[in-house]
Design a protein around this motif. Structure first.
Motif, PDB file in Angstrom:
ATOM      1  N   ASP A   1       6.784   8.296   7.531  1.00 14.27           N
ATOM      2  CA  ASP A   1       6.878   9.790   7.523  1.00 14.27           C
ATOM      3  C   ASP A   1       6.489  10.844   8.583  1.00 14.27           C
ATOM      4  O   ASP A   1       5.625  10.324   9.104  1.00 14.27           O
ATOM      5  CB  ASP A   1       6.404  10.160   6.063  1.00 14.27           C
ATOM      6  CG  ASP A   1       4.728  10.156   6.094  1.00 14.27           C
ATOM      7  OD1 ASP A   1       4.211   9.249   6.653  1.00 14.27           O
ATOM      8  OD2 ASP A   1       4.335  11.426   5.958  1.00 14.27           O
TER       9      ASP A   1
ATOM     10  N   GLU B   1       2.995  -4.694   4.683  1.00 14.87           N
ATOM     11  CA  GLU B   1       2.847  -3.332   4.934  1.00 14.87           C
ATOM     12  C   GLU B   1       4.178  -2.850   6.043  1.00 14.87           C
ATOM     13  O   GLU B   1       4.679  -3.789   6.545  1.00 14.87           O
ATOM     14  CB  GLU B   1       1.512  -3.369   5.766  1.00 14.87           C
ATOM     15  CG  GLU B   1       0.340  -2.987   5.349  1.00 14.87           C
ATOM     16  CD  GLU B   1       0.293  -1.387   5.227  1.00 14.87           C
ATOM     17  OE1 GLU B   1       1.272  -0.844   5.039  1.00 14.87           O
ATOM     18  OE2 GLU B   1      -0.969  -0.977   4.862  1.00 14.87           O
ATOM     19  N   ASP B   2       4.496  -1.645   5.826  1.00 16.89           N
ATOM     20  CA  ASP B   2       5.484  -1.032   6.796  1.00 16.89           C
ATOM     21  C   ASP B   2       4.877  -1.263   8.361  1.00 16.89           C
ATOM     22  O   ASP B   2       5.612  -1.522   9.276  1.00 16.89           O
ATOM     23  CB  ASP B   2       6.178   0.422   6.475  1.00 16.89           C
ATOM     24  CG  ASP B   2       4.665   1.465   6.254  1.00 16.89           C
ATOM     25  OD1 ASP B   2       3.690   0.792   6.418  1.00 16.89           O
ATOM     26  OD2 ASP B   2       5.020   2.530   6.228  1.00 16.89           O
ATOM     27  N   VAL B   3       3.617  -0.662   8.545  1.00 18.75           N
ATOM     28  CA  VAL B   3       3.248  -0.615   9.984  1.00 18.75           C
ATOM     29  C   VAL B   3       1.712  -1.083   9.980  1.00 18.75           C
ATOM     30  O   VAL B   3       0.895  -0.742   9.138  1.00 18.75           O
ATOM     31  CB  VAL B   3       3.618   0.585  10.593  1.00 18.75           C
ATOM     32  CG1 VAL B   3       2.837   1.868   9.733  1.00 18.75           C
ATOM     33  CG2 VAL B   3       3.279   0.721  12.046  1.00 18.75           C
ATOM     34  N   VAL B   4       1.502  -1.821  10.942  1.00 17.19           N
ATOM     35  CA  VAL B   4       0.021  -2.212  11.315  1.00 17.19           C
ATOM     36  C   VAL B   4      -0.224  -1.476  12.759  1.00 17.19           C
ATOM     37  O   VAL B   4       0.334  -1.675  13.585  1.00 17.19           O
ATOM     38  CB  VAL B   4      -0.388  -3.547  11.488  1.00 17.19           C
ATOM     39  CG1 VAL B   4      -1.851  -3.678  11.866  1.00 17.19           C
ATOM     40  CG2 VAL B   4      -0.143  -4.115  10.246  1.00 17.19           C
TER      41      VAL B   4
ATOM     42  N   THR C   1      -3.670   1.024  13.782  1.00 19.71           N
ATOM     43  CA  THR C   1      -5.194   0.536  14.128  1.00 19.71           C
ATOM     44  C   THR C   1      -5.567  -0.660  13.432  1.00 19.71           C
ATOM     45  O   THR C   1      -6.569  -1.428  13.983  1.00 19.71           O
ATOM     46  CB  THR C   1      -6.088   1.745  13.857  1.00 19.71           C
ATOM     47  OG1 THR C   1      -6.000   1.887  11.963  1.00 19.71           O
ATOM     48  CG2 THR C   1      -5.887   3.142  14.358  1.00 19.71           C
ATOM     49  N   GLY C   2      -4.943  -0.920  12.370  1.00 17.96           N
ATOM     50  CA  GLY C   2      -5.260  -2.330  11.559  1.00 17.96           C
ATOM     51  C   GLY C   2      -6.348  -1.926  10.479  1.00 17.96           C
ATOM     52  O   GLY C   2      -6.854  -2.737   9.932  1.00 17.96           O
TER      53      GLY C   2
ATOM     54  N   THR D   1      -6.450  -0.132   7.942  1.00 17.01           N
ATOM     55  CA  THR D   1      -5.995  -0.116   6.400  1.00 17.01           C
ATOM     56  C   THR D   1      -5.792  -1.521   6.020  1.00 17.01           C
ATOM     57  O   THR D   1      -6.364  -1.846   5.045  1.00 17.01           O
ATOM     58  CB  THR D   1      -4.408   0.704   6.307  1.00 17.01           C
ATOM     59  OG1 THR D   1      -4.539   1.953   6.910  1.00 17.01           O
ATOM     60  CG2 THR D   1      -4.325   0.627   5.063  1.00 17.01           C
TER      61      THR D   1
ATOM     62  N   VAL E   1       0.876  -1.060  -0.006  1.00 19.99           N
ATOM     63  CA  VAL E   1       0.178  -0.070  -0.019  1.00 19.99           C
ATOM     64  C   VAL E   1       0.883   1.163  -0.062  1.00 19.99           C
ATOM     65  O   VAL E   1       1.651   1.422   0.715  1.00 19.99           O
ATOM     66  CB  VAL E   1      -0.743  -0.125   1.160  1.00 19.99           C
ATOM     67  CG1 VAL E   1      -1.867   1.118   1.123  1.00 19.99           C
ATOM     68  CG2 VAL E   1      -1.626  -1.294   1.351  1.00 19.99           C
ATOM     69  N   LEU E   2       0.648   2.191  -1.151  1.00 14.00           N
ATOM     70  CA  LEU E   2       1.564   3.484  -1.281  1.00 14.00           C
ATOM     71  C   LEU E   2       1.163   4.318  -0.031  1.00 14.00           C
ATOM     72  O   LEU E   2       0.164   4.263   0.221  1.00 14.00           O
ATOM     73  CB  LEU E   2       1.595   3.869  -2.458  1.00 14.00           C
ATOM     74  CG  LEU E   2       1.919   3.157  -3.791  1.00 14.00           C
ATOM     75  CD1 LEU E   2       1.564   3.561  -4.988  1.00 14.00           C
ATOM     76  CD2 LEU E   2       3.518   2.785  -3.596  1.00 14.00           C
ATOM     77  N   LYS E   3       2.171   5.249   0.449  1.00 15.30           N
ATOM     78  CA  LYS E   3       3.394   5.128  -0.125  1.00 15.30           C
ATOM     79  C   LYS E   3       4.404   4.403   0.812  1.00 15.30           C
ATOM     80  O   LYS E   3       5.434   3.896   0.480  1.00 15.30           O
ATOM     81  CB  LYS E   3       3.916   6.576  -0.086  1.00 15.30           C
ATOM     82  CG  LYS E   3       3.281   7.289  -1.189  1.00 15.30           C
ATOM     83  CD  LYS E   3       3.462   8.892  -0.971  1.00 15.30           C
ATOM     84  CE  LYS E   3       2.787   9.737  -1.831  1.00 15.30           C
ATOM     85  NZ  LYS E   3       3.039  11.256  -1.809  1.00 15.30           N
ATOM     86  N   GLY E   4       3.845   4.180   2.054  1.00 13.10           N
ATOM     87  CA  GLY E   4       4.919   3.805   3.291  1.00 13.10           C
ATOM     88  C   GLY E   4       5.388   2.487   2.901  1.00 13.10           C
ATOM     89  O   GLY E   4       6.768   2.468   3.279  1.00 13.10           O
TER      90      GLY E   4
ATOM     91  N   ARG F   1      11.055   9.471   4.827  1.00 17.84           N
ATOM     92  CA  ARG F   1      10.748   8.140   4.531  1.00 17.84           C
ATOM     93  C   ARG F   1      12.077   7.531   3.940  1.00 17.84           C
ATOM     94  O   ARG F   1      12.051   6.081   3.923  1.00 17.84           O
ATOM     95  CB  ARG F   1       9.696   8.054   3.316  1.00 17.84           C
ATOM     96  CG  ARG F   1       8.366   8.552   3.607  1.00 17.84           C
ATOM     97  CD  ARG F   1       7.455   7.978   2.215  1.00 17.84           C
ATOM     98  NE  ARG F   1       6.381   8.803   2.462  1.00 17.84           N
ATOM     99  CZ  ARG F   1       5.185   8.694   2.980  1.00 17.84           C
ATOM    100  NH1 ARG F   1       5.031   7.600   3.584  1.00 17.84           N
ATOM    101  NH2 ARG F   1       3.898   9.208   2.788  1.00 17.84           N
TER     102      ARG F   1
END
Ligand code: PRP
Length: 181
Positions: free
Chosen positions: A160, A100-103, A105-106, A108, A44-47, A166
């Motif tokens: 970011d 994903e870079d980060v999960v 709240t979940g 996304t 998922v862009l951009k992270g 980033r």
């Protein structure tokens, strides 16, 4: 810029070597799990761009990459997410790993998984470099996890602050002044 700690940062939380070591481990596991399968890594862009670039090269075997973009609806609409860029390739019958870079709240990952499921992949897994479980609103499966972290605002390696930082090769915490401003 990408190797020095910017003034807005407090400290390096995960250095380049630690990140790359973990990415190599995750890549090796994914390669083993999907050997001889039609593997697609989707981010998922951009992270997720930086993690996808390194992870895909840590998987020893053929695979394809693709990108989605989503954006949150306006604040006050319950954190709902909508798609702003669709996949380029058909994923029906393919083995998809959502990267994903980060999960946090979940929300996304929850939204993207439901979207991807609608395209009938053969399997659907999640690979997250960072997991911040204390922030979770939607429970989502994470099959491949890099690091579990406390709830701190972070920058670097895709993360970011106002669109910047980033490109740092490490992940750093921010000074309190930078978070508040
Ligand atoms: C970040 C990150 C994930 C999402 C995770 O993206 O890349 O996609 O937040 O947060 P959640 O678990 O609370 O949904 P962001 O919306 O900041 O956009 P970006 O990738 O362009 O930085």
């Amino acid at each position: 810029m990408s190797v020095e700690l910017p003034p807005v940062c407090d400290a390096v939380l995960l250095g380049e070597a630690s990140i790359q070591l973990r990415v190599a481990e995750l890549g090796a596991q994914i390669a083993e799990d999907f050997a001889d399968k039609d593997l697609r890594l989707i981010t998922v862009l951009k992270g997720g761009l930086f993690f996808l670039a390194d992870l895909s090269r840590a998987v020893d075997g053929p695979l394809a990459i693709d990108f989605l973009a989503v954006s949150p609806y306006a604040p006050g609409q319950g954190g709902v997410v909508r798609m702003t860029k669709d996949l380029s390739d058909d994923i029906e019958g393919a083995h998809v790993v959502l990267v994903e870079d980060v999960v946090d709240t979940g929300l996304t990952v929850n939204y993207v998984l439901s979207l991807l499921k609608g395209h009938s992949p053969a399997s659907l897994s999640v690979c997250a470099l960072l997991d911040k479980p204390s922030r979770r609103i939607a429970e989502v499966p994470i099959h491949y996890r890099g690091f579990t972290l406390p709830d701190r605002f972070l920058v670097g390696y895709g993360l970011d602050l106002g669109g910047r930082y980033r490109n740092l090769r490490f992940i750093a915490t921010l000074r309190d002044e930078a978070v508040l401003s």
